[in-house]
Design an enzyme around this catalytic site. Structure first.
Site, PDB file in Angstrom:
ATOM      1  N   ASP A 243       0.846  -1.190   0.000  1.00 61.14           N
ATOM      2  CA  ASP A 243       0.000   0.000   0.000  1.00 61.14           C
ATOM      3  C   ASP A 243       0.884   1.243   0.000  1.00 61.14           C
ATOM      4  OD1 ASP A 243      -1.947   1.937   0.434  1.00 61.14           O
ATOM      5  OD2 ASP A 243      -3.143   0.597   1.672  1.00 61.14           O
TER       6      ASP A 243
ATOM      7  N   HIS B 101      -9.146  -1.715  -8.593  1.00 57.56           N
ATOM      8  CA  HIS B 101      -8.851  -0.540  -7.778  1.00 57.56           C
ATOM      9  C   HIS B 101      -7.722   0.287  -8.387  1.00 57.56           C
ATOM     10  CE1 HIS B 101      -8.810   1.724  -3.983  1.00 57.56           C
ATOM     11  NE2 HIS B 101      -7.496   1.752  -4.121  1.00 57.56           N
TER      12      HIS B 101
END
Length: 386
Positions: free
Chosen positions: A213, A301
């Site tokens: 991330d 995403h």
């Protein structure tokens, strides 16, 4: 999702093995000759408090974070500006002392070793009430489809973020900063703690879904255009967008790995985009399979958050995980940008068709202007009064 495989087990195993070897060596040593102590590990350079930009945005992410938001007492504009100026001076002093290891409180001794970094930011409501010099684009976010926001967990006149190598200094600093705000008539609105897995320097941490991330953060040249304020009074400032996002970790984990990869648009193992071979390869949103479908699915995403869909605009993501109980775990999305409209455009695309939506719930939100850094001998917020 920008926002580190756990190495603690390996570190403990190595420490245990080292201790065992050391014990055997000591047991075999019958000469009585004193052995010199091992060389200490090299120290990491301290995180400076003073500088053009606040270290809470620029320093390497630390394993522990504490977010705090305060509301200040209503006051006439002149009185409110004077009170805020005095408060920012107090906060500057407390934070600088804690970071530099010069705090009078013995609980903060060794602040440099704790690698404390911080940021102080002003919310749009306070800026409007007091007529502060903030970016014209500073405003609360619009409502997005699927939001389940708790007003008590978001917003705020002042937003602070503290980061450190462990939670101890964060707890002490929270106490001190809350006391300083209370002395000026303000109060705590909300607080949220977060964490990261320990990750080797230069590598990307993982979130609770297990994916890396923060891979696609902008380089400095891009950051000057998209993250930091333009030359002028807001140069070296930025805007924080905070979202508390509950994650259905078990539900997502129940998908087959290939399905999770397609939903994310990256591979779980190495973090590479489905169109690439390595983590930092640029995702190619236009590459197609032989049947005409996109390699990065239309609902992935990574595809929906691609800068290519937004004129190249990039945001700086520094997310943390949180765990407030078995049914409330997720991501503290902390992103920095020149204009919060950048986030609005991304989130509108994600809210419409992100494959992760069934596993995410946005429960809190805040926007705040992160002040430029303070020079040695100066205070945060010196450009607010122009």
């Amino acid at each position: 999702m920008d926002r580190r495989a756990l190495l603690a087990g390996g570190a403990l195993l190595a420490a245990g093995a080292g201790a065992g070897v050391g014990a055997m060596v000591r047991g075999a040593d019958t000469t009585g000759v004193a052995r010199s102590a091992p060389e200490p590990p090299p120290e990491s350079p301290p995180v400076p408090f003073h500088g053009l930009r606040q270290a809470g945005v620029t320093a390497a992410q630390q394993p522990a974070t504490q977010l705090l938001a305060f509301d200040l007492a209503p006051a006439a504009t002149s009185d409110g500006r004077a009170a805020l100026k005095a408060l920012l001076g107090d906060l500057t002093r407390l934070l600088a002392e804690a970071v530099g290891g010069t705090a009078a409180d013995p609980r903060l001794a060794g602040g440099a070793d704790a690698r404390i970094s911080s940021l102080v930011a002003v919310g749009p409501g306070l800026a409007g009430r007091l007529g502060l010099s903030v970016p014209a684009a500073l405003a609360d976010l619009p409502a997005f489809p699927g939001d389940r926001l708790d007003p008590a967990r978001g917003g705020g006149d002042l937003v602070l973020q503290l980061c450190a190598a462990d939670r101890w200094p964060l707890s002490v600093l929270t106490e001190q900063l809350t006391g300083a705000v209370a002395a000026k008539g303000g109060g705590l609105r909300w607080a949220q703690s977060g964490f990261l897995p320990r990750t080797p320097a230069g590598t990307t941490p993982r979130n609770l879904f297990g994916y890396k991330d923060g891979t696609a953060n902008p380089a400095e040249n891009d950051a000057r255009q998209w993250v930091w304020g333009a030359p002028g009074p807001h140069e070296h400032g930025t805007v924080l967008v905070y979202r508390r996002i509950r994650m259905d970790v078990a539900g997502f984990a129940a998908l087959p790995e290939a399905g999770r990869d397609r939903a994310m648009g990256r591979r779980l193992g190495d973090g590479a985009p489905l169109t690439g071979a390595a983590e930092h390869d640029e995702p190619d949103i236009y590459t197609k399979n032989p049947d005409g479908s996109y390699v990065l699915p239309a609902t992935a995403h990574v595809r929906l958050s691609s800068p290519r869909l937004d004129g190249g605009a990039r945001i700086l993501r520094r997310g943390y995980s949180y765990d407030d109980g078995p049914g409330d775990r997720g991501l503290l999305f902390c992103a920095f940008m020149r204009d919060p409209g950048q986030f609005t455009r991304i989130q509108n695309r994600l809210a419409a068709k992100d494959a992760l939506n069934p596993f995410l719930e946005h429960t809190a939100s805040a926007v705040a202007y992160v002040l430029p850094g303070a020079a040695q001998g100066g205070a945060l917020g010196e450009r607010l009064w122009g």
